[in-house]
Scaffold this active site. Sequence first.
Site, PDB file in Angstrom:
ATOM      1  N   LYS A 172      23.025  21.907  27.475  1.00  0.00           N
ATOM      2  CA  LYS A 172      22.173  22.602  28.449  1.00  0.00           C
ATOM      3  C   LYS A 172      20.726  22.129  28.299  1.00  0.00           C
ATOM      4  O   LYS A 172      20.011  22.503  27.375  1.00  0.00           O
ATOM      5  CB  LYS A 172      22.227  24.116  28.256  1.00  0.00           C
ATOM      6  CG  LYS A 172      21.787  24.819  29.498  1.00  0.00           C
ATOM      7  CD  LYS A 172      20.873  26.006  29.301  1.00  0.00           C
ATOM      8  CE  LYS A 172      19.441  25.782  29.049  1.00  0.00           C
ATOM      9  NZ  LYS A 172      18.590  25.353  30.140  1.00  0.00           N
ATOM     10  N   GLU A 247      14.873  23.861  15.757  1.00  0.00           N
ATOM     11  CA  GLU A 247      13.585  23.180  15.648  1.00  0.00           C
ATOM     12  C   GLU A 247      12.648  23.895  16.610  1.00  0.00           C
ATOM     13  O   GLU A 247      12.908  23.932  17.816  1.00  0.00           O
ATOM     14  CB  GLU A 247      13.694  21.700  16.043  1.00  0.00           C
ATOM     15  CG  GLU A 247      14.436  20.845  15.044  1.00  0.00           C
ATOM     16  CD  GLU A 247      13.786  20.777  13.668  1.00  0.00           C
ATOM     17  OE1 GLU A 247      12.592  21.142  13.533  1.00  0.00           O
ATOM     18  OE2 GLU A 247      14.487  20.388  12.724  1.00  0.00           O
ATOM     19  N   CYS A 281       5.769  19.117  19.416  1.00  0.00           N
ATOM     20  CA  CYS A 281       5.776  20.120  18.340  1.00  0.00           C
ATOM     21  C   CYS A 281       5.144  19.525  17.080  1.00  0.00           C
ATOM     22  O   CYS A 281       4.762  20.259  16.177  1.00  0.00           O
ATOM     23  CB  CYS A 281       7.170  20.652  18.070  1.00  0.00           C
ATOM     24  SG  CYS A 281       8.401  19.377  17.939  1.00  0.00           S
ATOM     25  N   GLU A 380       0.798  28.477  18.429  1.00  0.00           N
ATOM     26  CA  GLU A 380       1.018  27.166  19.046  1.00  0.00           C
ATOM     27  C   GLU A 380       0.582  27.207  20.514  1.00  0.00           C
ATOM     28  O   GLU A 380       1.027  28.049  21.278  1.00  0.00           O
ATOM     29  CB  GLU A 380       2.500  26.780  18.965  1.00  0.00           C
ATOM     30  CG  GLU A 380       2.719  25.349  19.408  1.00  0.00           C
ATOM     31  CD  GLU A 380       4.164  24.892  19.271  1.00  0.00           C
ATOM     32  OE1 GLU A 380       5.053  25.651  19.680  1.00  0.00           O
ATOM     33  OE2 GLU A 380       4.375  23.784  18.764  1.00  0.00           O
TER      34      GLU A 380
END
Length: 479
Positions: A172, A247, A281, A380
């Site tokens: 997906k 992750e 990231c 973040e």
Amino acid sequence: MTVLRKNLIDGEWLGEAGSRNINPSNTNDVVGEYASAGPVEAKQAIAAAKAAFPAWSRSGPLARHAVLKKTSDEIMARKDEIGRSLAREEGKTLAEGVGETIRAAQIFDFFAGETLRLSGELVPSVRPGVGVEMTREGVGVVGIITPWNFPIAIPAWKIAPALAYGNTIVFKPAELVPESAWTIVDILHRAGLPKGVLNLVMGKGSVVGQAMLDSPDVTAISFTGSVGTGKRVAAASVEHMRKFQLEMGGKNPLVVLDDADLGTAVDCAVNGAYFSTGQRCTASSRLIVTEGIHDRFVDAMRDRLDKLVIGDALDAKTQIGPVVDQTQLKQDEDYIAIGRQEGAELAFGGDRLERGTPGFYLQPALFVGSTNAMRISREEIFGPVANVIRVKDYDEALAVANDTPFGLTSGICTTSLKHATHFKRNSEAGMVMVNLPTAGVDFHVPFGGRKGSSYGPREQGRYAMEFYTTVKTAYTFAG
Ligand code: ADP
């Protein structure tokens, strides 16, 4: 006239028109139309993967090698076309799009090789006359859920090992980048995968992704995305006692010491913080700089940022493309406002930019005078925004670098062997860089982090085997 891209379920392309993806460099440009899967399609895909697992998991190395090698070769042969399409739908530059496509080809090539190197161990038992074999087997149906920022490399580094070690897949991709996902599945399908081994279900995370999380027949999930969704993956996976790998975010520090080469430090900071529009990231979002070099570093950063070309991702001169979409742009702008309210000073950028086409253009932003306690240092942002934190010396720099809920990458710019060595040993991150940007990694070595950044075994290289296989210990008494 766009062609409708469909989902691949049990070897058949299925589905009706559902969603479109938009070029973030030019919102008038519709990249394509895609079938949107729902819970029914998700269930069909999971059932197909389950049915295909026994035969695929027992297939020999040659069959797996052939598919992975053929896939690598086709991706490499079409790198310019696929890279351009990736840049068009995600907004990273042409060079970055082509580079990422080459990376995907390299990953398939690496795991094609791994299929020929599968091995086990044979040891004597503590009981006389008994032998013990340790072998690895595929885990079963692997759910692969991917984000939008590396539309082809992240799917590649999950799909390639999953197939190499004999698993079947329900994939997906992120809603924003279906074209890259569809392309990679189309190539794998034509490379000769048996039906049901790889299934593509494009659709909403809350619907299709959630159906995967809720299915007892998905035996493992590899996820890359936000911390919030990662926690949902974890909770649902514990419920089903399934293996999972996450992750998630980063708030990666780049330490610049007084003895650093200034040019190297600025190269590392500009690349790490702003390339790929800061949407990695592994991006360096906290620039931790010691007093003696601070002012020279900030001046040099301002000069360099002023020269960066921000524009249409498909223009070969562009160095920084647009932000991926309106939601992400708003998040970036909100954090720039938060930084100002918190008392940080905007030393460069942060404004929306007008270009020849309607797109999500944002000038790279650099804050100075920030502290590690501010929200811009702790959360973040995932955009072209970084902040400089001034520190007294190396010891304070290391303490600030480690004072974060995340632990994906970290970097240090220094000419001191002593400090570089100490930092490599004491940085609380999964990947540590010396005189290199915090982003930009090799494909044949482990990728992953610590603390809130990652959970479960590492991805990529031979370490990928840890997640995509389960160990069997067999005892034989020969009589
Ligand atoms: P991002 O902020 O990078 O979009 P997300 O965690 O929202 O991060 O998305 C990463 C991937 O997770 C996407 O493919 C998305 O569709 C999927 N996703 C989102 N919500 C869910 C959910 N409830 N269950 C499973 N997958 C989800």
